[in-house]
Design a protein around this motif. Structure first.
Motif, mmCIF file in Angstrom:
data_model
loop_
_atom_site.group_PDB
_atom_site.id
_atom_site.type_symbol
_atom_site.label_atom_id
_atom_site.label_comp_id
_atom_site.label_asym_id
_atom_site.label_seq_id
_atom_site.Cartn_x
_atom_site.Cartn_y
_atom_site.Cartn_z
ATOM 1 N N TYR A 547 0.834 -1.200 0.000
ATOM 2 C CA TYR A 547 0.000 0.000 0.000
ATOM 3 C C TYR A 547 0.872 1.256 0.000
ATOM 4 N N ASP A 548 0.276 2.346 -0.459
ATOM 5 C CA ASP A 548 0.965 3.635 -0.508
ATOM 6 C C ASP A 548 0.480 4.524 0.627
ATOM 7 N N PRO A 549 1.291 5.520 1.016
ATOM 8 C CA PRO A 549 0.809 6.498 1.988
ATOM 9 C C PRO A 549 -0.515 7.110 1.535
ATOM 10 N N ASP A 550 -1.412 7.302 2.482
ATOM 11 C CA ASP A 550 -2.779 7.806 2.303
ATOM 12 C C ASP A 550 -3.784 6.709 1.988
ATOM 13 N N ASP A 551 -3.321 5.499 1.644
ATOM 14 C CA ASP A 551 -4.265 4.400 1.481
ATOM 15 C C ASP A 551 -4.859 4.023 2.833
ATOM 16 N N LEU A 552 -6.097 3.576 2.808
ATOM 17 C CA LEU A 552 -6.754 3.097 4.025
ATOM 18 C C LEU A 552 -6.833 1.581 4.009
ATOM 19 N N VAL A 553 -6.697 0.989 5.179
ATOM 20 C CA VAL A 553 -6.948 -0.434 5.356
ATOM 21 C C VAL A 553 -7.787 -0.584 6.618
ATOM 22 N N VAL A 558 -9.446 -4.738 14.834
ATOM 23 C CA VAL A 558 -8.761 -3.601 15.450
ATOM 24 C C VAL A 558 -9.423 -2.302 15.016
ATOM 25 N N GLY A 559 -9.485 -2.064 13.718
ATOM 26 C CA GLY A 559 -10.116 -0.861 13.219
ATOM 27 C C GLY A 559 -9.489 -0.379 11.935
ATOM 28 N N PHE A 560 -10.056 0.701 11.402
ATOM 29 C CA PHE A 560 -9.540 1.304 10.180
ATOM 30 C C PHE A 560 -8.269 2.088 10.494
ATOM 31 N N ALA A 561 -7.403 2.199 9.500
ATOM 32 C CA ALA A 561 -6.163 2.952 9.675
ATOM 33 C C ALA A 561 -5.721 3.522 8.337
ATOM 34 N N ARG A 562 -5.068 4.662 8.413
ATOM 35 C CA ARG A 562 -4.487 5.274 7.221
ATOM 36 C C ARG A 562 -2.990 4.976 7.195
ATOM 37 N N ILE A 563 -2.519 4.430 6.076
ATOM 38 C CA ILE A 563 -1.088 4.171 5.930
ATOM 39 C C ILE A 563 -0.360 5.501 5.798
ATOM 40 N N ASP A 564 0.635 5.697 6.653
ATOM 41 C CA ASP A 564 1.365 6.973 6.647
ATOM 42 C C ASP A 564 2.736 6.835 6.003
#
Length: 582
Positions: A547-553, A558-564
């Motif tokens: 994944y790239d920065p700003d992608d969400l998973v 656990v929960g949603f997170a934004r890849i930084d």
């Protein structure tokens, strides 16, 4: 946890899981129902580490039901919850009341008036959310005027101008015009001179304490009856910077016997020795007070409706005196209460946040522990979700509570269907259960959980298990008991290893086996999850590095997170993600 508590947890979890799934028309998530479960049952909190394991099988069972079955079961367990769902479906889409007298104007014209003394905290989003929404409702016009005429007590931050415009854009709005009050000082001077000629203002050199005593006693200042020529000369000297700070002010003549002392002969201009940080305004020393500056601009820009805090009612009354002198008609005003948010340990205060950032206690305005727009943005929360939650608060004159769960629910509706799933095993940090490594015997070489449970067409992930797996310690069953590795199958804990069994998914549906997430012992990547409660470290499945920065998973369970940030490589390198919400 005794059997009685476990039974109550299971019953409450089923109701919450059914309600959550039906409300969002998607699978329920353990993390999403934990908040309501604990909020409605405070006595459950002492079992916080055990509860996810108890409710996991229930959530899986609910997710295996079709929509009709979920609604029938919820009607059986909690008919009032079905009524709540139906009530929400019938709610009027326009949560905001009509603006007063809107049909009397050719165009509804409103303004944002931010003070650029720092980036916006979360409460600041309410104004653009509501005014921007009204602009859309009435096909109106919106001004963004930076009220930056206080270079001392609310000193402008040069970076904040652009950051505030970016925040407005993030929330989904664009002002029709942007101005800085510090560029308009000569306009305020011109109106002050006109007010002096109308007999509506006088220069005053009384010490502050002395004037306060006179005002509170409803006694006129000895300078009040100066002739207009003297006032003009002394105001010209103020403009020229010939007085020191506190030496001279220009006051608006009101009613010296007014029942509210705060409205008696208020200050319109004062001297400030500290130069303005903007080079274009750095030579000015005579600065208008906000009530004067704002009142003049509201008229000149044709503002028809003002929304302001209930604590600023006196501002409208002060400005009313100025409008009466000039023969202007005052805009319609809506006063609202403050927004209160209790989800943060940090106060929703620009000065407080700035102090914490400067002291290094927060890593920046976008630290997930900070109640700021920049923080929510970095966490991957859509501006639309914030706007919808703010608009739902309406414009009540009472203080209102903003539940972060409302923002989270709105955001979940926006991102759930498009967000891929992944596994994160939490090891260290706030509430992290710790990781445990075990070999796996007798099963396939890899697990294949779906990329998204509702979209089989997106395919499946491949997660190897040749060298064993990492589990969260709370998910490891007692010796001799089984657990279902999601996307892999059923295994039994035997002699510090996991042995594959021949059980099928029915053991999960029956509620006898818990479903857990996991990552491979070899090939996973170290990860840091930045949360409102502090950083959590752990390990993510191999595919997360794609994944790239700003992608969400969505880290399952656990929960949603934004890849930084992603540093693909061996396990000593790190994936950094920001926790979005359950």
């Amino acid at each position: 946890m005794d059997d009685d508590v476990r039974e109550r947890v299971e019953e409450a979890a089923e109701v919450n899981a059914l309600f959550n799934a039906l409300k969002h028309e998607s699978d329920a998530q353990v993390g999403a129902i934990m908040g309501p479960l604990m909020g409605e049952n405070p006595d459950f909190r002492e079992y916080g580490n055990e509860i996810p394991g108890v409710i996991g099988p229930i959530v899986e069972r609910v997710n295996g039901m079709d929509a009709a079955g979920k609604r029938d079961r919820l009607a059986e367990l909690a008919p009032e919850k079905v009524a709540e769902l139906e009530s929400e479906d019938e709610e009027d889409e326009q949560a905001l009341p009509d603006l007063p007298n809107a049909d009397e104007y050719d165009e509804v014209r409103m303004r944002l008036a931010p003070n650029p003394n720092g980036p916006w905290h979360l409460g600041s989003a309410r104004m653009p959310a509501v005014i921007g929404t009204y602009k859309g409702i009435y096909d109106g016009w919106m001004l963004c005027r930076f009220d930056d005429t206080d270079p001392e007590t609310k000193r402008p931050d040069l970076g904040a101008y652009g950051e505030i415009i970016d925040a407005i854009d993030y929330l989904g709005f664009e002002p029709d015009e942007v101005v800085r009050a510090s560029d308009r000082v000569e306009t305020y001077y011109d109106h002050a001179r006109e007010l002096i000629d109308l007999g509506g203002a006088y220069t005053c050199s009384c010490p502050g304490g002395e004037f306060s005593e006179l005002k509170n006693s409803a006694e006129a200042c000895p300078h009040r009856d100066k002739d207009a020529e003297t006032v003009r000369e002394e105001f010209a000297a103020m403009v020229a910077g010939e007085y020191d700070s506190g030496e001279m002010v220009l006051r608006v003549k009101t009613d010296i016997e007014h029942k509210n002392p705060a409205l008696r002969d208020f200050v319109a201009f004062r001297m400030v020795d500290r130069p303005h940080p903007r080079e274009e305004a750095s030579e000015y020393r005579c600065w208008p007070m906000l009530d004067f500056q704002s009142g003049i601009d509201d008229h000149l820009f044709g503002i028809t409706h003002i929304i302001r805090g209930i604590d600023l009612q006196d501002s409208a009354k002060r400005q009313g005196f100025v409008y009466d002198y000039f023969g202007w008609e005052y805009p319609d005003v809506v006063h609202w209460g403050h927004v209160q948010i209790d989800a943060y340990d940090v106060a929703m205060s620009t000065s407080t946040i700035k102090e914490l950032v400067d002291a290094g206690e927060l890593t920046g305005w976008d630290d997930p522990r900070a109640p700021t727009i920049a923080s929510l943005r970095r966490r991957g929360i859509r501006g639309e979700a914030i706007v919808d939650a703010m608009v739902e608060l309406g414009t009540s004159s009472s203080n209102v509570d903003l539940a972060m769960s409302a923002i989270y629910a709105n955001n979940r509706d926006l991102i759930d269907e498009e967000t891929d799933r992944a596994f994160l095993v939490r090891d260290e940090g706030p509430d992290a259960p710790g990781a445990v490594e075990l070999p796996v015997e007798g099963g396939p070489d890899a697990g294949h959980p779906p990329v998204h449970p509702n979209h089989e067409d997106r395919g499946r992930r491949t997660i190897p298990v040749e060298s064993g797996v990492l589990l969260e310690s709370a998910d490891l069953p007692p010796a001799g008991e089984r657990v279902w590795l999601k996307g892999y199958g059923c295994v039994r804990h035997e002699d510090d290893r996991l042995v594959a069994t021949d059980d099928d998914i029915d053991v999960v549906r029956e509620g006898s086996v818990q479903v857990v997430h996991w990552v491979p012992a070899e090939g996973s990547h170290a990860a840091r999850l930045r949360t409102m409660d502090g950083d959590v470290t752990g390990y993510v499945e191999p595919g997360v590095t794609d994944y790239d920065p700003d992608d969400l998973v969505q880290f399952e369970r656990v929960g949603f997170a934004r890849i930084d940030a992603v540093d693909a490589g061996d396990r000593d390198e790190t994936v950094v993600a920001y926790f979005t919400h359950p």
